[in-house]
Design a protein around this motif. Structure first.
Motif, PDB file in Angstrom:
ATOM      1  N   ILE A 124       5.528   7.408  42.624  1.00 29.85           N
ATOM      2  CA  ILE A 124       4.703   8.549  42.236  1.00 29.85           C
ATOM      3  C   ILE A 124       3.858   8.206  41.010  1.00 29.85           C
ATOM      4  O   ILE A 124       2.668   8.511  40.951  1.00 29.85           O
ATOM      5  CB  ILE A 124       5.587   9.788  41.995  1.00 29.85           C
ATOM      6  CG1 ILE A 124       6.250  10.195  43.314  1.00 29.85           C
ATOM      7  CG2 ILE A 124       4.786  10.945  41.401  1.00 29.85           C
ATOM      8  CD1 ILE A 124       7.370  11.187  43.169  1.00 29.85           C
ATOM      9  N   GLN A 125       4.453   7.523  40.050  1.00 24.24           N
ATOM     10  CA  GLN A 125       3.708   7.118  38.859  1.00 24.24           C
ATOM     11  C   GLN A 125       2.614   6.112  39.202  1.00 24.24           C
ATOM     12  O   GLN A 125       1.558   6.096  38.567  1.00 24.24           O
ATOM     13  CB  GLN A 125       4.662   6.538  37.820  1.00 24.24           C
ATOM     14  CG  GLN A 125       5.568   7.594  37.218  1.00 24.24           C
ATOM     15  CD  GLN A 125       6.673   7.018  36.362  1.00 24.24           C
ATOM     16  OE1 GLN A 125       7.132   5.900  36.560  1.00 24.24           O
ATOM     17  NE2 GLN A 125       7.137   7.812  35.400  1.00 24.24           N
ATOM     18  N   ALA A 126       2.837   5.281  40.217  1.00 19.73           N
ATOM     19  CA  ALA A 126       1.825   4.294  40.621  1.00 19.73           C
ATOM     20  C   ALA A 126       0.577   4.960  41.181  1.00 19.73           C
ATOM     21  O   ALA A 126      -0.500   4.356  41.173  1.00 19.73           O
ATOM     22  CB  ALA A 126       2.414   3.319  41.632  1.00 19.73           C
ATOM     23  N   LEU A 127       0.691   6.202  41.638  1.00 18.47           N
ATOM     24  CA  LEU A 127      -0.491   6.930  42.110  1.00 18.47           C
ATOM     25  C   LEU A 127      -1.560   6.990  41.032  1.00 18.47           C
ATOM     26  O   LEU A 127      -2.751   6.880  41.323  1.00 18.47           O
ATOM     27  CB  LEU A 127      -0.111   8.354  42.531  1.00 18.47           C
ATOM     28  CG  LEU A 127       0.590   8.516  43.873  1.00 18.47           C
ATOM     29  CD1 LEU A 127       1.156   9.915  43.989  1.00 18.47           C
ATOM     30  CD2 LEU A 127      -0.361   8.207  45.003  1.00 18.47           C
ATOM     31  N   GLU A 128      -1.137   7.156  39.792  1.00 21.44           N
ATOM     32  CA  GLU A 128      -2.082   7.275  38.674  1.00 21.44           C
ATOM     33  C   GLU A 128      -2.788   5.966  38.362  1.00 21.44           C
ATOM     34  O   GLU A 128      -3.792   5.967  37.646  1.00 21.44           O
ATOM     35  CB  GLU A 128      -1.349   7.784  37.436  1.00 21.44           C
ATOM     36  CG  GLU A 128      -0.769   9.167  37.606  1.00 21.44           C
ATOM     37  CD  GLU A 128       0.068   9.605  36.413  1.00 21.44           C
ATOM     38  OE1 GLU A 128       0.149   8.870  35.420  1.00 21.44           O
ATOM     39  OE2 GLU A 128       0.649  10.700  36.499  1.00 21.44           O
ATOM     40  N   THR A 129      -2.285   4.856  38.882  1.00 17.20           N
ATOM     41  CA  THR A 129      -2.878   3.560  38.575  1.00 17.20           C
ATOM     42  C   THR A 129      -3.823   3.062  39.659  1.00 17.20           C
ATOM     43  O   THR A 129      -4.455   2.025  39.487  1.00 17.20           O
ATOM     44  CB  THR A 129      -1.784   2.484  38.372  1.00 17.20           C
ATOM     45  OG1 THR A 129      -1.172   2.170  39.630  1.00 17.20           O
ATOM     46  CG2 THR A 129      -0.741   2.947  37.368  1.00 17.20           C
ATOM     47  N   LEU A 130      -3.920   3.803  40.771  1.00 15.03           N
ATOM     48  CA  LEU A 130      -4.789   3.355  41.861  1.00 15.03           C
ATOM     49  C   LEU A 130      -6.244   3.390  41.410  1.00 15.03           C
ATOM     50  O   LEU A 130      -6.695   4.348  40.786  1.00 15.03           O
ATOM     51  CB  LEU A 130      -4.600   4.228  43.106  1.00 15.03           C
ATOM     52  CG  LEU A 130      -3.222   4.196  43.749  1.00 15.03           C
ATOM     53  CD1 LEU A 130      -3.211   5.082  44.997  1.00 15.03           C
ATOM     54  CD2 LEU A 130      -2.782   2.786  44.079  1.00 15.03           C
ATOM     55  N   SER A 131      -6.960   2.337  41.754  1.00 12.39           N
ATOM     56  CA  SER A 131      -8.348   2.204  41.327  1.00 12.39           C
ATOM     57  C   SER A 131      -9.280   2.259  42.538  1.00 12.39           C
ATOM     58  O   SER A 131      -9.065   1.560  43.532  1.00 12.39           O
ATOM     59  CB  SER A 131      -8.514   0.860  40.598  1.00 12.39           C
ATOM     60  OG  SER A 131      -9.847   0.669  40.234  1.00 12.39           O
ATOM     61  N   ARG A 132     -10.316   3.096  42.422  1.00 10.13           N
ATOM     62  CA  ARG A 132     -11.306   3.264  43.490  1.00 10.13           C
ATOM     63  C   ARG A 132     -12.633   3.615  42.839  1.00 10.13           C
ATOM     64  O   ARG A 132     -12.701   4.528  42.014  1.00 10.13           O
ATOM     65  CB  ARG A 132     -10.839   4.379  44.430  1.00 10.13           C
ATOM     66  CG  ARG A 132     -11.694   4.587  45.650  1.00 10.13           C
ATOM     67  CD  ARG A 132     -11.035   5.645  46.536  1.00 10.13           C
ATOM     68  NE  ARG A 132     -11.869   5.979  47.658  1.00 10.13           N
ATOM     69  CZ  ARG A 132     -11.873   5.330  48.810  1.00 10.13           C
ATOM     70  NH1 ARG A 132     -11.055   4.318  48.984  1.00 10.13           N
ATOM     71  NH2 ARG A 132     -12.676   5.676  49.782  1.00 10.13           N
ATOM     72  N   PRO A 133     -13.702   2.909  43.189  1.00 11.46           N
ATOM     73  CA  PRO A 133     -15.004   3.198  42.575  1.00 11.46           C
ATOM     74  C   PRO A 133     -15.447   4.639  42.829  1.00 11.46           C
ATOM     75  O   PRO A 133     -15.203   5.188  43.906  1.00 11.46           O
ATOM     76  CB  PRO A 133     -15.961   2.226  43.257  1.00 11.46           C
ATOM     77  CG  PRO A 133     -15.110   1.169  43.859  1.00 11.46           C
ATOM     78  CD  PRO A 133     -13.786   1.815  44.151  1.00 11.46           C
TER      79      PRO A 133
END
Length: 77
Positions: free
Chosen positions: A25-34
């Protein structure tokens, strides 16, 4: 094929169930998308990508929209 049969085939193939945990769940905040990438609003895809990233796994997909994520864990097949 029933879900029970599918589960048994997966088990025999060496696959295991990956449960959702706080690190995913915390990794959701680290997803990168232009910002200019086409919109992608599928929360199920996002959590699968986050799980793969947090677990050091590869996420295989045929969905071209997921290729816009700037994540090394995603492989378009």
């Amino acid at each position: 094929m029933t879900s029970k049969e599918l589960f048994e085939l997966c088990r025999k193939a060496g696959l295991h169930v990956l449960t959702l945990n706080i690190e995913h769940i915390q990794a959701l905040e680290t997803l990168s998308r232009p910002e200019k990438a086409p919109k992608h609003n599928d929360p199920f895809d996002k959590i699968l990508i986050a799980q793969a990233k947090a677990e050091g796994m590869r996420f295989l997909t045929h969905d071209d929209l997921l290729g816009d994520y700037e994540e090394s864990c995603i492989r378009i097949v």
